[in-house]
Design an enzyme around this catalytic site. Structure first.
Site, mmCIF file in Angstrom:
data_model
loop_
_atom_site.group_PDB
_atom_site.id
_atom_site.type_symbol
_atom_site.label_atom_id
_atom_site.label_comp_id
_atom_site.label_asym_id
_atom_site.label_seq_id
_atom_site.Cartn_x
_atom_site.Cartn_y
_atom_site.Cartn_z
ATOM 1 N N ASP A 88 0.868 -1.178 0.000
ATOM 2 C CA ASP A 88 0.000 0.000 0.000
ATOM 3 C C ASP A 88 0.901 1.223 0.000
ATOM 4 O O ASP A 88 1.917 1.254 0.721
ATOM 5 C CB ASP A 88 -0.848 0.046 1.271
ATOM 6 C CG ASP A 88 -1.980 -0.962 1.282
ATOM 7 O OD1 ASP A 88 -2.128 -1.728 0.304
ATOM 8 O OD2 ASP A 88 -2.724 -0.999 2.282
ATOM 9 N N HIS A 145 4.923 -7.496 -0.092
ATOM 10 C CA HIS A 145 4.555 -8.785 -0.669
ATOM 11 C C HIS A 145 5.176 -8.944 -2.055
ATOM 12 O O HIS A 145 5.716 -7.998 -2.621
ATOM 13 C CB HIS A 145 3.032 -8.903 -0.724
ATOM 14 C CG HIS A 145 2.389 -8.955 0.630
ATOM 15 N ND1 HIS A 145 1.783 -10.082 1.135
ATOM 16 C CD2 HIS A 145 2.274 -8.007 1.594
ATOM 17 C CE1 HIS A 145 1.310 -9.838 2.349
ATOM 18 N NE2 HIS A 145 1.598 -8.581 2.656
ATOM 19 N N SER A 251 8.691 3.508 5.006
ATOM 20 C CA SER A 251 9.714 3.958 4.086
ATOM 21 C C SER A 251 9.265 3.823 2.641
ATOM 22 O O SER A 251 8.131 4.132 2.302
ATOM 23 C CB SER A 251 11.015 3.199 4.335
ATOM 24 O OG SER A 251 12.071 3.811 3.634
#
Length: 284
Positions: A88, A145, A251
């Site tokens: 995200d 992921h 980050s």
């Protein structure tokens, strides 16, 4: 605060000390103090706890446990695409690599060799290839992921600075992503090699991978490298959508793909919000 002054402060702040202190605080169990900190953070950054596997903020013993919280099953379905978004966040930049130059922001580029810790042979695989840089803000889900199926071949820890990686700093600090501390993860896939780079930043206490655990700390002044499969250990093979790592405080992720017919999602553009699992790119 004017952008120029905010960037100037980045050079003056004791970033290493701030990061070490933040990591210490975030990893400690402080009871009601931890819960109060989490409650403040959720309100400040409008974190959507409804999609968390455990939405009860009092259940998290440490700030890190909250920050790296899992999502409830089905919260991020995977698109039918060759490459899906691994996190995200918001798109910092994406597009073609110009020989070995990656576009950072107006007036700023950096080289693939610098990003990959000075490994020119590794960087050569991405000459005239493709890249995507995604910024994770404080409110985002902070696990990373796999964009596609992959077999891990190398992991490289590259020491560096700890500038903030927000959009203001990206516009103002030359070579930002190749200057900051980072963990380079090299994979082989059916469509060729690719790289996921986890970029550290101010108060990013550590970065971790599912096969290694916490990579930093300890922080060193020298590049460290691991080859896979390690002696006596099975191969690390991950499927599209599997978790591969996480940030303990947030980050940026930079992805590199080799030259080829890769075509990014036409809805993807600088500044656009993206979510884990959505279509990132296809083979043209």
């Amino acid at each position: 605060m004017p952008d120029r002054f905010a960037v100037f402060l980045q050079y003056l702040l004791p970033k290493q000390a701030m990061t070490a202190f933040a990591g210490f605080v975030a990893s400690r169990e402080r009871g009601w103090v931890t819960t109060a900190l989490i409650r403040w953070f959720v309100g400040k950054y409008q974190v959507n706890m409804a999609e968390a596997a455990n939405p009860d903020i009092t259940a998290y013993p440490t700030f890190n446990a909250f920050f790296t919280r899992a999502l409830k099953p089905g919260a991020r379905p995977l698109a039918q695409a060759a490459l899906v978004c691994p996190v995200d966040g918001a798109i910092s930049q994406l597009g073609a690599i110009d020989r070995d130059q990656i576009f950072q922001a107006k007036g700023h580029h950096y080289s693939t060799t610098a990003l990959l810790g000075g490994d020119a042979a590794l960087a050569a695989h991405y000459q005239d290839g493709h890249f995507a840089t995604i910024y994770l803000s404080p409110k985002d889900y902070h696990r990373i992921h796999m964009p596609c199926d992959g077999r891990l071949s190398r992991m490289i820890y590259v020491p560096g600075a700890l500038f903030s990686v927000n959009p203001v700093t990206a516009r103002g600090v030359p070579g930002l992503f190749a200057r900051n501390e980072r963990v380079v993860c090299v994979f082989e896939s059916a469509r060729g090699p690719f790289v996921l780079v986890l970029v550290g930043a101010t108060i990013v206490g550590s970065m971790a991978t599912v096969w290694h655990g916490v990579v930093n700390p300890p922080r060193s002044k020298a590049v460290r490298e691991w080859r896979y499969p390690a002696s006596g250990q099975p191969e690390v093979v991950l499927n599209q959508g599997d978790e591969m790592g996480r940030f303990l405080l947030g980050s940026t992720v930079v992805m590199l793909f080799p030259k080829g017919s890769l075509r990014f999602n036409p809805d993807w553009a600088h500044g656009a919000s993206v979510r884990l699992g959505e279509a990132m790119a296809s083979d043209a």
